[in-house]
Design an enzyme around this catalytic site. Sequence first.
Site, short mmCIF file in Angstrom:
data_model
loop_
_atom_site.label_atom_id
_atom_site.label_comp_id
_atom_site.label_asym_id
_atom_site.label_seq_id
_atom_site.Cartn_x
_atom_site.Cartn_y
_atom_site.Cartn_z
N TYR A 63 -1.33 -0.35 11.11
CA TYR A 63 -2.02 -1.34 10.38
C TYR A 63 -0.73 -0.87 8.77
CZ TYR A 63 -2.96 -1.27 5.08
OH TYR A 63 -3.69 -1.75 3.22
N THR A 80 0.60 -1.46 -0.54
CA THR A 80 0.11 -0.06 -0.54
C THR A 80 0.80 1.41 0.06
OG1 THR A 80 -1.11 1.31 1.56
CG2 THR A 80 -0.03 -0.65 2.59
N ASP A 81 0.09 2.34 -0.23
CA ASP A 81 1.06 3.88 -0.19
C ASP A 81 1.57 4.20 1.04
OD1 ASP A 81 -1.37 4.30 -0.32
OD2 ASP A 81 -1.89 6.14 -1.70
N GLU A 82 0.46 3.74 1.94
CA GLU A 82 0.55 3.93 3.47
C GLU A 82 1.75 3.35 3.79
OE1 GLU A 82 -3.11 3.20 5.34
OE2 GLU A 82 -4.40 3.17 3.59
N LYS A 84 1.96 -3.58 7.60
CA LYS A 84 2.65 -3.69 5.87
C LYS A 84 3.86 -3.12 5.30
CE LYS A 84 0.25 -4.45 3.03
NZ LYS A 84 -0.46 -5.99 2.41
P1 NAD Z 1 -9.79 -7.07 2.36
O1 NAD Z 1 -9.66 -6.92 4.00
O2 NAD Z 1 -10.85 -7.12 2.08
O3 NAD Z 1 -9.28 -8.65 2.06
C1 NAD Z 1 -8.72 -9.56 2.93
C2 NAD Z 1 -8.90 -11.07 2.60
O4 NAD Z 1 -7.16 -11.20 3.72
C3 NAD Z 1 -10.04 -11.67 3.69
O5 NAD Z 1 -10.26 -12.45 2.54
C4 NAD Z 1 -9.36 -11.79 3.37
O6 NAD Z 1 -10.16 -13.00 4.70
C5 NAD Z 1 -8.25 -13.15 3.43
N1 NAD Z 1 -6.98 -13.16 5.04
C6 NAD Z 1 -6.99 -11.94 5.81
N2 NAD Z 1 -5.95 -12.60 6.64
C7 NAD Z 1 -5.83 -13.83 6.48
C8 NAD Z 1 -4.83 -14.78 6.85
N3 NAD Z 1 -4.56 -14.62 8.05
N4 NAD Z 1 -4.62 -16.38 5.96
C9 NAD Z 1 -5.38 -15.84 4.37
N5 NAD Z 1 -6.19 -15.01 4.42
C10 NAD Z 1 -6.18 -13.56 5.03
O7 NAD Z 1 -8.34 -6.21 1.98
P2 NAD Z 1 -8.14 -5.69 -0.06
O8 NAD Z 1 -8.66 -4.51 0.34
O9 NAD Z 1 -8.76 -6.55 -0.39
O10 NAD Z 1 -6.45 -5.73 0.05
C11 NAD Z 1 -5.78 -6.46 -0.17
C12 NAD Z 1 -4.56 -5.82 -0.17
O11 NAD Z 1 -4.64 -4.97 -0.95
C13 NAD Z 1 -4.43 -6.04 1.66
O12 NAD Z 1 -2.85 -6.58 1.07
C14 NAD Z 1 -4.22 -4.69 1.43
O13 NAD Z 1 -3.17 -4.14 2.17
C15 NAD Z 1 -3.63 -4.41 0.20
N6 NAD Z 1 -4.31 -2.44 -0.87
C16 NAD Z 1 -5.26 -2.60 -0.45
C17 NAD Z 1 -5.59 -0.79 -0.60
C18 NAD Z 1 -7.56 -1.18 -0.51
O14 NAD Z 1 -7.98 0.21 -0.76
N7 NAD Z 1 -8.15 -1.75 -0.08
C19 NAD Z 1 -5.00 -0.03 -1.45
C20 NAD Z 1 -3.61 -0.19 -1.08
C21 NAD Z 1 -3.37 -2.21 -0.86
P1 TYD Z 2 -10.54 4.28 4.24
O1 TYD Z 2 -11.73 3.96 3.59
O2 TYD Z 2 -10.74 4.06 5.88
O3 TYD Z 2 -8.83 4.20 3.81
P2 TYD Z 2 -7.63 4.68 3.98
O4 TYD Z 2 -7.48 4.95 5.65
O5 TYD Z 2 -6.65 3.47 3.95
O6 TYD Z 2 -7.45 5.78 3.97
O7 TYD Z 2 -10.99 5.85 4.65
C1 TYD Z 2 -10.67 6.57 3.68
C2 TYD Z 2 -10.93 8.13 4.55
O8 TYD Z 2 -11.75 8.44 4.61
C3 TYD Z 2 -9.61 8.51 5.45
O9 TYD Z 2 -8.99 9.77 5.90
C4 TYD Z 2 -11.11 8.52 6.67
C5 TYD Z 2 -12.08 8.75 5.79
N1 TYD Z 2 -12.81 7.94 6.54
C6 TYD Z 2 -13.89 9.08 7.17
O10 TYD Z 2 -13.77 10.01 7.27
N2 TYD Z 2 -14.94 8.33 7.57
C7 TYD Z 2 -15.37 7.15 8.15
O11 TYD Z 2 -16.21 5.95 8.29
C8 TYD Z 2 -14.56 6.23 7.39
C9 TYD Z 2 -14.71 4.47 7.31
C10 TYD Z 2 -13.42 6.67 6.10
#
Ligand code: NAD
Ligand code: TYD
Length: 350
Positions: free
Chosen positions: A158, A132-134, A162
């Site tokens: 988090y 992630t970019d975070e 990562k």
């Molecule tokens: P999500 O939380 O929707 O899904 C995570 C999945 O991993 C779930 O299906 C969960 O059951 C599975 N999981 C969790 N722990 C596990 C374990 N110990 N063993 C096997 N499976 C397990 O997450 P997402 O949003 O789909 O993110 C996927 C990846 O992308 C993550 O690594 C996250 O850090 C990265 N990512 C997400 C975003 C975003 O905006 N959602 C952006 C950049 C990177």
């Molecule tokens: P989120 O979707 O949790 O992603 P991330 O924290 O990984 O960027 O949140 C996106 C942005 O929205 C973040 O600045 C937090 C804000 N946010 C709210 O203002 N209200 C909410 O209820 C949630 C879940 C997030």
Amino acid sequence: MILVTGGAGFIGSNFILDWLAQHQEPVVNLDKLSYAGNLNNLANIKDDVRHHFVHGDINDRALVDQLLKQYQPRAVLHFAAESHVDRSIHGPAAFIETNVNGTFQLLEATRAYWQTLAAEEKSQFRFLHVSTDEVFGSLNANDPPFSETTAYAPNSPYSASKAASDHLVRAYHHTYGLPTLTTHCSNNYGPYHFPEKLIPLIISNARAGKDLPIYGDGSQVRDWLYVADHCTAIRRVLEAGTPGDTYNIGGWNEKTNLEVVHRICDLLDELQPKSNGSYRDQIRHVTDRPGHDKRYAIDARKLEKELGWKPQESFDSGIRKTVAWYLANDAWTEQVLSGEYKNWVALQYN
Ligand code: NAD
Ligand code: TYD
């Protein structure tokens, strides 16, 4: 054959659906089905013989060893993670367990398997780590966007977990020669997004007549990428990325949280108008997130220049598709909202 971890989550399931729509190559999907994992995300491929779902944990070394031996994948794509910043503030332990220990176990199992491969397969093999970019921390308004060489500065449990996993992946390349690839993507949105994250939470609360919670003043900035564009980028990095390299993935779509919420409200006003007033009337400012990162922005030029990837969706086109998807998929949302989600909403918003 490829092995995907976390393929029942938001991005992993989108990736597998996309993969099987474009490739004949089968997928083994290892997912522990945490609260965020949902087999309904994969309902469209439930009878597809190319998808092998395995319910299990990446920390289960014996299981991962056995899967690698049985399926002999040419690549491991590692999506599995605990992924929600607010949950990491309430309970960081699960993030260390999956994101750090789990990635370590997966790397160890992969290294052992990879060492058994013949020379040609060994050099073709890839371990693609979805990060992630975070991990780069928070930007001020005038800072340049994160590049691949920006220093790590994670601010939440988090992002720290990562970052730790990224370092392990890097070390496995440098120490053992494992052909790794790491991607750093900005905030994703689109179908099958669990409604604890901002965009699906706002859509679902708006439609239910509930408050739309904005943390603090809503001026925080995120760079939003439609999930299908993230999937295309991962496929491209897998295909042509240089082992040991990292790639930033972003949509050049910086928006404040208030802008995002306003856009969703306006789309709902257009597509499913209320009998009186606007969805914007439901917006409420609530207590800010502790340590809330101010701004994320991604410089994705390396991926564009070296591998020719560009996002297909603008924020306007992607958010319209997303709102339309949620309007057409009430059954999916209802099933998600009925489960463990209720406990989370009580903990976070009461
Ligand atoms: P999500 O939380 O929707 O899904 C995570 C999945 O991993 C779930 O299906 C969960 O059951 C599975 N999981 C969790 N722990 C596990 C374990 N110990 N063993 C096997 N499976 C397990 O997450 P997402 O949003 O789909 O993110 C996927 C990846 O992308 C993550 O690594 C996250 O850090 C990265 N990512 C997400 C975003 C975003 O905006 N959602 C952006 C950049 C990177
Ligand atoms: P989120 O979707 O949790 O992603 P991330 O924290 O990984 O960027 O949140 C996106 C942005 O929205 C973040 O600045 C937090 C804000 N946010 C709210 O203002 N209200 C909410 O209820 C949630 C879940 C997030």
